[in-house]
Design a protein around this motif. Structure first.
Motif, short mmCIF file in Angstrom:
data_model
loop_
_atom_site.label_atom_id
_atom_site.label_comp_id
_atom_site.label_asym_id
_atom_site.label_seq_id
_atom_site.Cartn_x
_atom_site.Cartn_y
_atom_site.Cartn_z
N GLN A 110 -38.35 51.15 137.75
CA GLN A 110 -37.38 51.86 138.57
C GLN A 110 -36.08 51.07 138.71
OE1 GLN A 110 -37.75 55.10 139.65
NE2 GLN A 110 -35.57 54.80 139.96
N ALA A 111 -36.20 49.75 138.86
CA ALA A 111 -35.01 48.90 138.97
C ALA A 111 -34.20 48.93 137.68
CB ALA A 111 -35.42 47.46 139.30
N ASN A 114 -32.39 52.25 137.57
CA ASN A 114 -31.28 52.22 138.51
C ASN A 114 -30.13 51.35 137.99
OD1 ASN A 114 -32.67 53.88 140.28
ND2 ASN A 114 -33.39 52.20 141.54
N ASN A 115 -30.46 50.19 137.43
CA ASN A 115 -29.43 49.30 136.92
C ASN A 115 -28.69 49.89 135.72
OD1 ASN A 115 -29.72 47.30 138.81
ND2 ASN A 115 -30.99 45.99 137.54
N THR A 140 -22.03 48.87 143.62
CA THR A 140 -23.25 49.59 143.23
C THR A 140 -22.90 51.01 142.78
OG1 THR A 140 -23.63 50.21 145.54
CG2 THR A 140 -24.78 48.24 144.72
N LYS A 142 -22.30 54.10 140.49
CA LYS A 142 -23.03 54.54 139.31
C LYS A 142 -22.11 55.36 138.41
CE LYS A 142 -27.50 54.52 141.58
NZ LYS A 142 -27.97 53.25 141.38
N LYS A 145 -23.57 60.34 138.74
CA LYS A 145 -23.97 60.55 140.13
C LYS A 145 -25.00 61.64 140.22
CE LYS A 145 -20.04 58.44 141.81
NZ LYS A 145 -19.84 57.38 142.52
#
Length: 145
Positions: A110-111, A114-115, A140, A142, A145
């Motif tokens: 998940q990280a 997200n990254n 942070t 993105k 979106k």
């Protein structure tokens, strides 16, 4: 609990609380003649361990000659400063340690997802391909979106 990586610079003897502080840092650089009193070994033998032994026990990250200690510690700090803050601040490693294996893998996946969406991650990939230094936003935000 500090939201940024903490670096210890060890020049001499790290006993008791000082050794605990070194152990709680994310990265530790030690002068090659530094000595450490690791809890159980000190308790059982009363003898400190060398910087090289501390390296073997993963208490320190790197052992350098005394004249290189300041330079190497600052080099590592600069390298951390040159990376995108949201990626470094994630400290996923510590959150994963408390998890079961499957939960840790899920958290890691998940990280990564997200990254990948971070503007800074996209900038990192783009700058690598273009062979240039990245221009981090340190946000942070993105890209999608």
């Amino acid at each position: 609990d500090i939201p940024v990586p903490v670096i210890a610079k060890v020049n001499g003897m790290a006993m008791a609380t000082r050794c605990q502080i070194v152990a709680s840092c994310d990265i530790a650089v030690a002068y090659e003649k530094s000595m450490f009193t690791v809890a159980l070994e000190m308790l059982f033998t009363g003898a400190p361990i060398s910087a090289q032994n501390a390296l073997l026990h993963d208490l320190v990250s790197k052992v350098v000659p005394e004249e290189k200690l300041e330079e190497e510690t600052l080099r590592i700090a600069q390298k951390l400063c040159d990376t995108s803050r949201p990626v470094v601040l994630a400290k996923l490693f510590y959150r994963q340690m408390a998890q079961a294996c499957n939960a840790a893998y899920s958290m890691d996946f998940q990280a990564m997802v997200n990254n990948l969406a971070l503007e800074d991650r996209q900038e990192g990939i783009k700058s690598f391909i273009e062979k240039r230094q990245p221009l981090w936003t340190h946000t942070t935000d993105k890209t999608h979106k």
